[in-house]
Scaffold this motif. Structure first.
Motif, PDB file in Angstrom:
ATOM      1  N   PHE A   1       3.324 -72.148  71.434  1.00 47.03           N
ATOM      2  CA  PHE A   1       2.985 -70.780  71.832  1.00 47.03           C
ATOM      3  C   PHE A   1       3.641 -69.777  70.875  1.00 47.03           C
ATOM      4  N   VAL A   2       4.885 -70.035  70.509  1.00 50.18           N
ATOM      5  CA  VAL A   2       5.590 -69.155  69.568  1.00 50.18           C
ATOM      6  C   VAL A   2       4.858 -69.143  68.227  1.00 50.18           C
ATOM      7  N   ASP A   3       4.454 -70.304  67.749  1.00 56.93           N
ATOM      8  CA  ASP A   3       3.714 -70.384  66.489  1.00 56.93           C
ATOM      9  C   ASP A   3       2.400 -69.619  66.558  1.00 56.93           C
ATOM     10  N   HIS A   4       1.897 -69.440  67.767  1.00 51.13           N
ATOM     11  CA  HIS A   4       0.634 -68.701  67.946  1.00 51.13           C
ATOM     12  C   HIS A   4       0.872 -67.202  68.181  1.00 51.13           C
ATOM     13  N   GLY A   5       2.119 -66.762  68.020  1.00 54.24           N
ATOM     14  CA  GLY A   5       2.408 -65.336  68.057  1.00 54.24           C
ATOM     15  C   GLY A   5       2.952 -64.790  69.363  1.00 54.24           C
ATOM     16  N   ILE A   6       3.362 -65.648  70.280  1.00 52.64           N
ATOM     17  CA  ILE A   6       3.905 -65.190  71.557  1.00 52.64           C
ATOM     18  C   ILE A   6       5.421 -65.307  71.495  1.00 52.64           C
ATOM     19  N   SER A   7       6.108 -64.253  71.852  1.00 54.76           N
ATOM     20  CA  SER A   7       7.567 -64.263  71.871  1.00 54.76           C
ATOM     21  C   SER A   7       8.059 -65.301  72.876  1.00 54.76           C
ATOM     22  N   ARG A   8       9.021 -66.093  72.473  1.00 52.34           N
ATOM     23  CA  ARG A   8       9.574 -67.127  73.353  1.00 52.34           C
ATOM     24  C   ARG A   8      10.060 -66.514  74.667  1.00 52.34           C
ATOM     25  N   LYS A   9      10.617 -65.298  74.584  1.00 54.43           N
ATOM     26  CA  LYS A   9      11.166 -64.650  75.781  1.00 54.43           C
ATOM     27  C   LYS A   9      10.086 -64.192  76.758  1.00 54.43           C
ATOM     28  N   SER A  10       8.845 -64.072  76.293  1.00 47.88           N
ATOM     29  CA  SER A  10       7.798 -63.598  77.198  1.00 47.88           C
ATOM     30  C   SER A  10       6.844 -64.707  77.647  1.00 47.88           C
ATOM     31  N   ILE A  11       7.063 -65.933  77.218  1.00 54.32           N
ATOM     32  CA  ILE A  11       6.135 -67.021  77.560  1.00 54.32           C
ATOM     33  C   ILE A  11       6.060 -67.224  79.071  1.00 54.32           C
ATOM     34  N   LYS A  12       7.183 -67.337  79.734  1.00 54.68           N
ATOM     35  CA  LYS A  12       7.189 -67.591  81.183  1.00 54.68           C
ATOM     36  C   LYS A  12       6.491 -66.450  81.940  1.00 54.68           C
ATOM     37  N   ARG A  13       6.803 -65.206  81.574  1.00 54.70           N
ATOM     38  CA  ARG A  13       6.159 -64.051  82.230  1.00 54.70           C
ATOM     39  C   ARG A  13       4.658 -64.030  81.942  1.00 54.70           C
ATOM     40  N   THR A  14       4.280 -64.397  80.730  1.00 57.58           N
ATOM     41  CA  THR A  14       2.862 -64.415  80.361  1.00 57.58           C
ATOM     42  C   THR A  14       2.122 -65.502  81.139  1.00 57.58           C
ATOM     43  N   GLN A  15       2.750 -66.664  81.284  1.00 54.12           N
ATOM     44  CA  GLN A  15       2.150 -67.729  82.093  1.00 54.12           C
ATOM     45  C   GLN A  15       1.910 -67.245  83.514  1.00 54.12           C
ATOM     46  N   GLN A  16       2.917 -66.580  84.080  1.00 55.57           N
ATOM     47  CA  GLN A  16       2.791 -66.115  85.458  1.00 55.57           C
ATOM     48  C   GLN A  16       1.690 -65.070  85.587  1.00 55.57           C
ATOM     49  N   LEU A  17       1.576 -64.183  84.605  1.00 59.04           N
ATOM     50  CA  LEU A  17       0.504 -63.184  84.628  1.00 59.04           C
ATOM     51  C   LEU A  17      -0.859 -63.872  84.576  1.00 59.04           C
ATOM     52  N   ALA A  18      -0.999 -64.866  83.718  1.00 63.05           N
ATOM     53  CA  ALA A  18      -2.268 -65.600  83.610  1.00 63.05           C
ATOM     54  C   ALA A  18      -2.625 -66.288  84.922  1.00 63.05           C
ATOM     55  N   VAL A  19      -1.624 -66.837  85.586  1.00 67.86           N
ATOM     56  CA  VAL A  19      -1.842 -67.478  86.889  1.00 67.86           C
ATOM     57  C   VAL A  19      -2.219 -66.426  87.932  1.00 67.86           C
ATOM     58  N   ASP A  20      -1.454 -65.335  87.977  1.00 67.95           N
ATOM     59  CA  ASP A  20      -1.702 -64.288  88.976  1.00 67.95           C
ATOM     60  C   ASP A  20      -3.064 -63.629  88.805  1.00 67.95           C
ATOM     61  N   LEU A  21      -3.547 -63.531  87.559  1.00 67.19           N
ATOM     62  CA  LEU A  21      -4.869 -62.950  87.300  1.00 67.19           C
ATOM     63  C   LEU A  21      -5.990 -63.968  87.504  1.00 67.19           C
ATOM     64  N   GLY A  22      -5.625 -65.217  87.751  1.00 60.23           N
ATOM     65  CA  GLY A  22      -6.624 -66.231  88.057  1.00 60.23           C
ATOM     66  C   GLY A  22      -7.260 -66.909  86.865  1.00 60.23           C
ATOM     67  N   PHE A  23      -6.651 -66.817  85.695  1.00 60.49           N
ATOM     68  CA  PHE A  23      -7.211 -67.455  84.505  1.00 60.49           C
ATOM     69  C   PHE A  23      -6.614 -68.828  84.215  1.00 60.49           C
ATOM     70  N   LEU A  24      -5.494 -69.142  84.844  1.00 57.71           N
ATOM     71  CA  LEU A  24      -4.743 -70.320  84.466  1.00 57.71           C
ATOM     72  C   LEU A  24      -4.081 -70.966  85.673  1.00 57.71           C
ATOM     73  N   GLU A  25      -4.014 -72.282  85.642  1.00 54.42           N
ATOM     74  CA  GLU A  25      -3.204 -73.033  86.588  1.00 54.42           C
ATOM     75  C   GLU A  25      -2.186 -73.793  85.755  1.00 54.42           C
ATOM     76  N   VAL A  26      -0.925 -73.724  86.175  1.00 57.92           N
ATOM     77  CA  VAL A  26       0.145 -74.441  85.483  1.00 57.92           C
ATOM     78  C   VAL A  26       0.651 -75.518  86.426  1.00 57.92           C
ATOM     79  N   THR A  27       0.676 -76.744  85.929  1.00 54.62           N
ATOM     80  CA  THR A  27       1.203 -77.853  86.707  1.00 54.62           C
ATOM     81  C   THR A  27       2.573 -78.183  86.153  1.00 54.62           C
ATOM     82  N   TYR A  28       3.573 -77.961  86.966  1.00 54.98           N
ATOM     83  CA  TYR A  28       4.936 -78.248  86.556  1.00 54.98           C
ATOM     84  C   TYR A  28       5.234 -79.701  86.872  1.00 54.98           C
ATOM     85  N   THR A  29       5.652 -80.419  85.868  1.00 55.54           N
ATOM     86  CA  THR A  29       5.956 -81.829  86.074  1.00 55.54           C
ATOM     87  C   THR A  29       7.447 -82.007  86.313  1.00 55.54           C
TER      88      THR A  29
END
Length: 152
Positions: free
Chosen positions: A61-89
């Motif tokens: 994700f960092v290599d694709h231009g996303i700040s490491r510090k914002s990855i978790k918040r971005t994941q949560q936004l994607a989930v909350d907006l209904g675009f993504l499901e994250v499966t935590y193993t």
């Protein structure tokens, strides 16, 4: 001349309905779009067949231009907006295991239709989610600057 691999011709179709949805219209957030794009790339690398079993590391994700510090918040936004499901193993406690991702606007592995959770998001809900994301991102940036000043 070598035969071109079939997965190089794969694509992810974006429906006009999604582009016009409140969730997408309000989500003009660079990290969110970059995250979805990186997950689509991973999906396509698997021939479009492994949605729900997409593994992308924080480093990717960092290599694709996303700040490491914002990855978790971005994941949560994607989930909350209904675009993504994250499966935590579950891990063994030594190394944090990777997350598996599923794009909701693409059929999951073994399915014929997408689940489209983004359809349930109202304009007001999307606006609230994006405002909260931006506020948290701004607060994190401010905290980082303060830490840097204190360290100097």
């Amino acid at each position: 001349m070598s035969k071109q691999r079939s997965w190089l011709k794969s694509f992810v179709g974006h429906r006009l309905e999604m582009y016009l949805s409140p969730a997408w219209a309000e989500a003009r957030v660079g990290p969110l779009r970059a995250m979805l794009e990186r997950l689509e790339i991973e999906h396509l690398r698997h021939g479009g067949y492994n949605n729900g079993e997409l593994f992308v590391s924080y480093g990717q994700f960092v290599d694709h231009g996303i700040s490491r510090k914002s990855i978790k918040r971005t994941q949560q936004l994607a989930v909350d907006l209904g675009f993504l499901e994250v499966t935590y193993t579950e891990g063994d406690g030594v190394i944090r295991p990777p997350n598996a991702y599923r794009l909701t606007y693409v059929p999951a592995k073994g399915k014929t239709t997408p689940t489209d959770e983004w359809k349930a998001i109202t304009k007001e809900k999307a606006r609230q989610l994006v405002e909260a994301f931006r506020a948290a991102d701004k607060a994190a940036a401010k905290a980082t600057k303060k830490t840097i000043r204190e360290a100097a």
